[in-house]
Design an enzyme around this catalytic site. Structure first.
Site, PDB file in Angstrom:
ATOM      1  CG  HIS A  96      -0.247   0.007   2.533  1.00  0.00           C
ATOM      2  ND1 HIS A  96       0.304  -1.137   3.059  1.00  0.00           N
ATOM      3  CD2 HIS A  96      -0.001   1.002   3.426  1.00  0.00           C
ATOM      4  CE1 HIS A  96       0.856  -0.860   4.233  1.00  0.00           C
ATOM      5  NE2 HIS A  96       0.687   0.433   4.485  1.00  0.00           N
ATOM      6  NE  ARG A 115      12.221   2.343   3.666  1.00  0.00           N
ATOM      7  CZ  ARG A 115      13.163   1.906   4.484  1.00  0.00           C
ATOM      8  NH1 ARG A 115      13.891   0.843   4.161  1.00  0.00           N
ATOM      9  NH2 ARG A 115      13.377   2.507   5.629  1.00  0.00           N
TER      10      ARG A 115
END
Length: 236
Positions: A96, A115
């Protein structure tokens, strides 16, 4: 990337496309991102269509992060615009990113945040691949549960976190009064204020954007007119 997405089973296609992007070199990513962004730009110039929001997102990301894997990975994600008062649940392992705006994020205890792109920081591809959840699913918007005048609960399907939004005073708000004591700790964030919060012999005036920690078992009196977002432990 296109061949991976053409696989007949949605889950297989998403996983294959993810593997292609995370395994590509910087030059390949830059070239592929430029090609896809150019195609999106042409569609937008021709009037857009049902995928105009997706195309606009891709062009924007390519301009801000050329050659970044997140540009292509964005095509695998739902693109949502939340109105004020709406809530979204992101399960562990789900990719997201925030494109714009301001949101309240209530996050359960976590020992890692990985990440995937849209960053200049390190991306641990092996660890990301091991934990990422790429199973296609519906848009994870949470329905509000109204608990009385000025009180709304958003409860995700987990036991360790929940969010309440409490309106105090004003049209549709509850009369100023206490936040009842609960078994677990809470964090109260002022969305609209100012509001005065008091517990025991202590009190403080909070402006919009300020927050306070409420220990377990503590009742808090609220005075003024405004709104609070209260992140708590446990289900409602």
């Amino acid at each position: 990337f296109g061949a991976a997405l053409a696989r007949p089973v949605a889950g297989d296609a998403v996983r294959a496309a993810f593997d292609v992007v995370t395994g590509a070199g910087a030059g390949e990513l830059a070239e592929a991102g430029a090609v896809v962004a150019a195609a999106s730009g042409r569609r937008l110039a021709e009037g857009g269509g049902e995928h105009a929001q997706d195309d606009a997102c891709l062009v924007e990301l390519h301009q801000a992060h050329p050659g970044d894997p997140g540009v292509l990975l964005s095509t695998l994600l739902h693109h949502l615009t939340l109105a004020p008062g709406e809530c979204l649940y992101i399960a562990p392992g789900q990719l997201h990113a925030y494109r714009s705006g301001v949101a309240v994020e209530a996050m359960a205890t976590s020992d890692n945040v990985l990440r995937a792109g849209l960053t200049h920081k390190h991306v641990d591809v092996a660890e990301l691949t091991a934990v990422v959840d790429l199973e296609p699913g519906p848009v994870p918007v949470l329905a509000p549960v109204h608990r009385g005048p000025g009180a709304v609960t958003f409860q995700p399907p987990v036991d360790d976190v929940g969010l309440d939004v409490v309106s105090v005073g004003g049209p549709g708000g509850a009369a100023p009064g206490p936040l009842p004591a609960e078994a677990g700790p809470r964090i109260a964030l002022v969305l609209e204020g100012p509001l005065e919060l008091a517990a025991g012999r202590s009190s403080m005036a909070l402006q919009r954007g300020q927050s306070v920690f409420v220990p377990a078992g503590e009742e808090v009196a609220v005075h003024g007119t405004g709104r609070l977002a209260v992140a708590r432990v446990g289900r409602r």
